[in-house]
Design a protein around this motif. Structure first.
Motif, PDB file in Angstrom:
ATOM      1  N   ALA A 243     -31.317  11.833  58.774  1.00 27.46           N
ATOM      2  CA  ALA A 243     -33.064  12.503  59.555  1.00 27.46           C
ATOM      3  C   ALA A 243     -33.443  12.242  61.167  1.00 27.46           C
ATOM      4  N   GLY A 244     -34.437  13.335  61.571  1.00 29.87           N
ATOM      5  CA  GLY A 244     -35.055  13.604  62.582  1.00 29.87           C
ATOM      6  C   GLY A 244     -35.189  14.156  63.407  1.00 29.87           C
ATOM      7  N   LEU A 245     -34.277  14.860  62.839  1.00 30.50           N
ATOM      8  CA  LEU A 245     -34.361  16.309  63.855  1.00 30.50           C
ATOM      9  C   LEU A 245     -35.408  16.689  63.616  1.00 30.50           C
ATOM     10  N   PHE A 246     -36.179  17.869  64.320  1.00 25.15           N
ATOM     11  CA  PHE A 246     -37.128  19.037  64.703  1.00 25.15           C
ATOM     12  C   PHE A 246     -36.191  20.417  65.149  1.00 25.15           C
ATOM     13  N   SER A 247     -37.124  21.396  64.358  1.00 24.33           N
ATOM     14  CA  SER A 247     -36.850  22.430  64.213  1.00 24.33           C
ATOM     15  C   SER A 247     -37.626  23.547  63.926  1.00 24.33           C
ATOM     16  N   THR A 248     -37.365  24.787  64.337  1.00 27.66           N
ATOM     17  CA  THR A 248     -38.606  25.812  63.494  1.00 27.66           C
ATOM     18  C   THR A 248     -37.406  26.635  62.964  1.00 27.66           C
ATOM     19  N   ALA A 249     -38.322  28.000  61.862  1.00 28.50           N
ATOM     20  CA  ALA A 249     -37.928  28.698  61.318  1.00 28.50           C
ATOM     21  C   ALA A 249     -37.019  29.542  61.421  1.00 28.50           C
ATOM     22  N   HIS A 250     -37.415  30.251  62.146  1.00 30.46           N
ATOM     23  CA  HIS A 250     -36.231  30.739  63.287  1.00 30.46           C
ATOM     24  C   HIS A 250     -35.167  30.571  63.390  1.00 30.46           C
ATOM     25  N   ASP A 251     -34.515  28.882  64.169  1.00 33.34           N
ATOM     26  CA  ASP A 251     -33.654  28.495  64.578  1.00 33.34           C
ATOM     27  C   ASP A 251     -32.837  28.261  63.573  1.00 33.34           C
ATOM     28  N   LEU A 252     -33.431  27.341  62.109  1.00 35.36           N
ATOM     29  CA  LEU A 252     -32.774  27.377  60.874  1.00 35.36           C
ATOM     30  C   LEU A 252     -31.665  28.506  60.254  1.00 35.36           C
ATOM     31  N   ALA A 253     -33.104  29.784  61.036  1.00 34.03           N
ATOM     32  CA  ALA A 253     -32.429  31.425  60.386  1.00 34.03           C
ATOM     33  C   ALA A 253     -30.684  31.032  61.013  1.00 34.03           C
ATOM     34  N   ARG A 254     -30.500  31.038  62.684  1.00 37.32           N
ATOM     35  CA  ARG A 254     -29.542  31.279  62.957  1.00 37.32           C
ATOM     36  C   ARG A 254     -28.356  30.499  62.390  1.00 37.32           C
ATOM     37  N   PHE A 255     -28.432  29.503  62.180  1.00 39.45           N
ATOM     38  CA  PHE A 255     -27.907  27.775  61.824  1.00 39.45           C
ATOM     39  C   PHE A 255     -27.388  28.930  60.593  1.00 39.45           C
ATOM     40  N   CYS A 256     -27.907  29.286  59.784  1.00 36.51           N
ATOM     41  CA  CYS A 256     -28.186  29.720  58.223  1.00 36.51           C
ATOM     42  C   CYS A 256     -26.982  31.174  58.351  1.00 36.51           C
ATOM     43  N   ARG A 257     -26.858  32.553  59.679  1.00 34.63           N
ATOM     44  CA  ARG A 257     -26.319  33.443  60.023  1.00 34.63           C
ATOM     45  C   ARG A 257     -24.992  32.941  60.091  1.00 34.63           C
ATOM     46  N   SER A 324     -36.256  23.134  53.199  1.00 35.72           N
ATOM     47  CA  SER A 324     -35.093  23.459  52.573  1.00 35.72           C
ATOM     48  C   SER A 324     -34.560  24.555  53.088  1.00 35.72           C
ATOM     49  N   ILE A 325     -33.172  24.797  52.415  1.00 34.71           N
ATOM     50  CA  ILE A 325     -32.764  26.259  53.185  1.00 34.71           C
ATOM     51  C   ILE A 325     -31.700  26.428  52.000  1.00 34.71           C
ATOM     52  N   TRP A 326     -31.260  27.025  50.960  1.00 33.33           N
ATOM     53  CA  TRP A 326     -30.894  27.548  51.014  1.00 33.33           C
ATOM     54  C   TRP A 326     -29.464  28.990  51.015  1.00 33.33           C
ATOM     55  N   ILE A 327     -28.408  28.871  50.510  1.00 33.23           N
ATOM     56  CA  ILE A 327     -27.463  30.168  51.465  1.00 33.23           C
ATOM     57  C   ILE A 327     -26.530  30.835  50.100  1.00 33.23           C
ATOM     58  N   ASP A 328     -26.142  31.990  50.208  1.00 28.96           N
ATOM     59  CA  ASP A 328     -26.168  32.592  49.154  1.00 28.96           C
ATOM     60  C   ASP A 328     -25.026  33.925  49.538  1.00 28.96           C
ATOM     61  N   PRO A 329     -23.794  33.021  49.764  1.00 25.56           N
ATOM     62  CA  PRO A 329     -22.229  34.384  50.417  1.00 25.56           C
ATOM     63  C   PRO A 329     -22.542  35.109  49.324  1.00 25.56           C
ATOM     64  N   VAL A 330     -22.300  35.026  48.621  1.00 24.87           N
ATOM     65  CA  VAL A 330     -21.995  36.347  47.979  1.00 24.87           C
ATOM     66  C   VAL A 330     -23.349  37.697  47.706  1.00 24.87           C
ATOM     67  N   SER A 331     -24.091  37.405  47.799  1.00 26.15           N
ATOM     68  CA  SER A 331     -25.063  38.623  47.439  1.00 26.15           C
ATOM     69  C   SER A 331     -25.482  38.288  49.509  1.00 26.15           C
ATOM     70  N   ASP A 332     -25.463  37.507  50.033  1.00 32.23           N
ATOM     71  CA  ASP A 332     -25.587  37.914  51.852  1.00 32.23           C
ATOM     72  C   ASP A 332     -27.500  37.186  51.848  1.00 32.23           C
ATOM     73  N   THR A 333     -27.656  36.385  51.519  1.00 31.54           N
ATOM     74  CA  THR A 333     -28.855  36.001  51.260  1.00 31.54           C
ATOM     75  C   THR A 333     -28.863  34.524  51.677  1.00 31.54           C
ATOM     76  N   PHE A 334     -29.873  33.849  52.363  1.00 29.87           N
ATOM     77  CA  PHE A 334     -30.546  32.371  53.204  1.00 29.87           C
ATOM     78  C   PHE A 334     -31.964  32.689  52.532  1.00 29.87           C
ATOM     79  N   VAL A 335     -32.749  31.816  52.299  1.00 29.61           N
ATOM     80  CA  VAL A 335     -34.110  31.120  52.151  1.00 29.61           C
ATOM     81  C   VAL A 335     -34.580  30.196  52.581  1.00 29.61           C
ATOM     82  N   VAL A 336     -35.062  29.727  54.293  1.00 30.71           N
ATOM     83  CA  VAL A 336     -36.102  29.243  55.044  1.00 30.71           C
ATOM     84  C   VAL A 336     -37.159  27.975  54.148  1.00 30.71           C
ATOM     85  N   LEU A 337     -37.918  27.301  53.763  1.00 30.54           N
ATOM     86  CA  LEU A 337     -38.503  26.704  53.478  1.00 30.54           C
ATOM     87  C   LEU A 337     -38.904  25.895  54.643  1.00 30.54           C
TER      88      LEU A 337
END
Length: 381
Positions: A243-257, A324-337
């Motif tokens: 634990a300890g990391l800080f981030s934004t939804a946009h940054d996490l989206a780049r990681f998921c991508r 939370s983040i969840w990534i589905d390579p089959v549907s090419d979709t991810f969600v960040v909350l």
């Protein structure tokens, strides 16, 4: 592979475009209900695919106080245990990719403090999958890391190494220290140079300087803004593997991508495709009842963000702070909350919020059933 996934995804979006506006109101209603029930003061929801952001919206406020500022899409969050998969796991896997460590290294190779304490069977792999047999322990302020290592060395292993799954922050505290010993740099510096800088994740890091941009967390009736919520991470100076990391939804989206792109984003490769495949391949424990990746969750008691529509090969992680983040390579979709969580006792209600959001994301932005079958078939070929 990405070409075919993009084609299928384009077909899905074309089929769904006529009712898009009305359907996304269901996401608004879901978050509004969570705020009305005081689960969260506010949230940011982001849904995307390997090449774009499909939905991004901020709701409510950054804290419960009446004077708390409005939530914005660029609000910075304490992402809690997402640190495990956005910092520690990729750092360890990159070191393995470079040949600087091996996932099959015995822990005693990197921690001579463990020699003679009956820990010879523990491998780096076991720390990543929470199958080391180690349990969490209290740390001693002022010598937190030393007490973590000594406590791990001294404790009696619970169950057989490799077969008993027990989620424990201690595993990732040790992995962060392994990263430091293997590189000579802390997890914060190594993650920034290896991932956040090349991926353009400009608002991601430990011990944020711009605290006024941060959402608040609650710890023992204290409101924390820009200070890590997790007590063990605070004892470790704010930089820890669990634990300890800080981030934004946009940054996490780049990681998921990047993850959906097989280790590459917009022409910048930070991990090999085989490394991403290895990181997200299933590892079974508890007689097959629990399925984890390396660091990542696939199917376990912590898999609520998977929802009902993401595929069996989808993966993600949760964070106690409300992330939370969840990534589905089959549907090419991810969600960040990312959320300003208020009521930590309503665990079931919050798990349901995560699951319902992912189910909506899959319904609104994922592939229809017939196209999902085509995508799954192509990925298996």
């Amino acid at each position: 592979m990405l070409y075919f996934r993009s084609l299928l995804f384009f077909l899905a979006i074309s089929l769904a475009s006529s009712c898009f506006a009305a359907d996304t109101a269901r996401i608004d209603a879901l978050v509004a209900d969570a705020m009305a029930r005081n689960l969260v003061a506010g949230a940011v929801v982001l849904i995307g695919s390997h090449d774009r952001v499909l939905f991004e919206r901020a709701y409510g406020r950054v804290g419960a106080a009446p004077e708390a500022r409005a939530m914005t899409v660029d609000t910075v969050f304490d992402v809690a245990s997402l640190t495990k998969v956005v910092a520690t796991t990729p750092a360890v896997l990159k070191l393995a990719e470079e040949g600087r460590i091996s996932l099959l290294d015995p822990l005693t190779k990197w921690f001579p403090e463990f020699v003679g304490h009956g820990k010879d069977e523990i491998r780096v792999l076991n720390l990543l999958t929470h199958t080391s047999g180690l349990d969490d322990i209290p740390l001693v302020s002022g010598s937190a890391l030393k007490s973590a290592i000594e406590g791990a060395a001294a404790q009696k292993l619970k169950g057989e190494v490799g077969s008993r799954f027990k989620y424990a922050d201690l595993n990732f505290i040790l992995l962060a220290e392994l990263t430091r010993r293997a590189t000579g740099a802390g997890l914060d510096l190594y993650s920034h140079a290896s991932f956040y800088q090349p991926l353009g994740m400009v608002n991601t890091g430990f011990n944020p300087k711009n605290r006024e941009r941060c959402s608040s967390t609650v710890c023992e009736d204290r409101v924390l803004t820009g200070e890590v919520q997790d007590y063990l991470a605070r004892q470790l100076g704010g930089v820890a593997g669990h634990a300890g990391l800080f981030s934004t939804a946009h940054d996490l989206a780049r990681f998921c991508r990047m993850m959906l792109g097989g280790g590459s984003l917009e022409g910048r490769r930070v991990l090999a495709q085989r490394t991403v495949d290895q990181m997200t391949a299933p590892y079974f424990s508890r007689g097959g009842e629990v399925v984890r990746g390396l660091g990542w969750d696939i199917a376990s008691p912590y898999s609520s963000p998977r929802g009902e529509k993401f595929s069996r090969v989808s993966f993600g992680h949760t964070g106690y702070s409300g992330s939370s983040i969840w990534i589905d390579p089959v549907s090419d979709t991810f969600v960040v909350l990312l959320s300003a969580r208020l009521d930590y006792k309503k665990v079931h209600d919050f798990s349901r919020l995560r699951g319902e959001l992912s189910t909506l994301a899959a319904e609104l932005f994922g592939l229809p059933a017939e196209l999902r079958e085509m995508a799954a078939s192509m990925m298996a070929d």
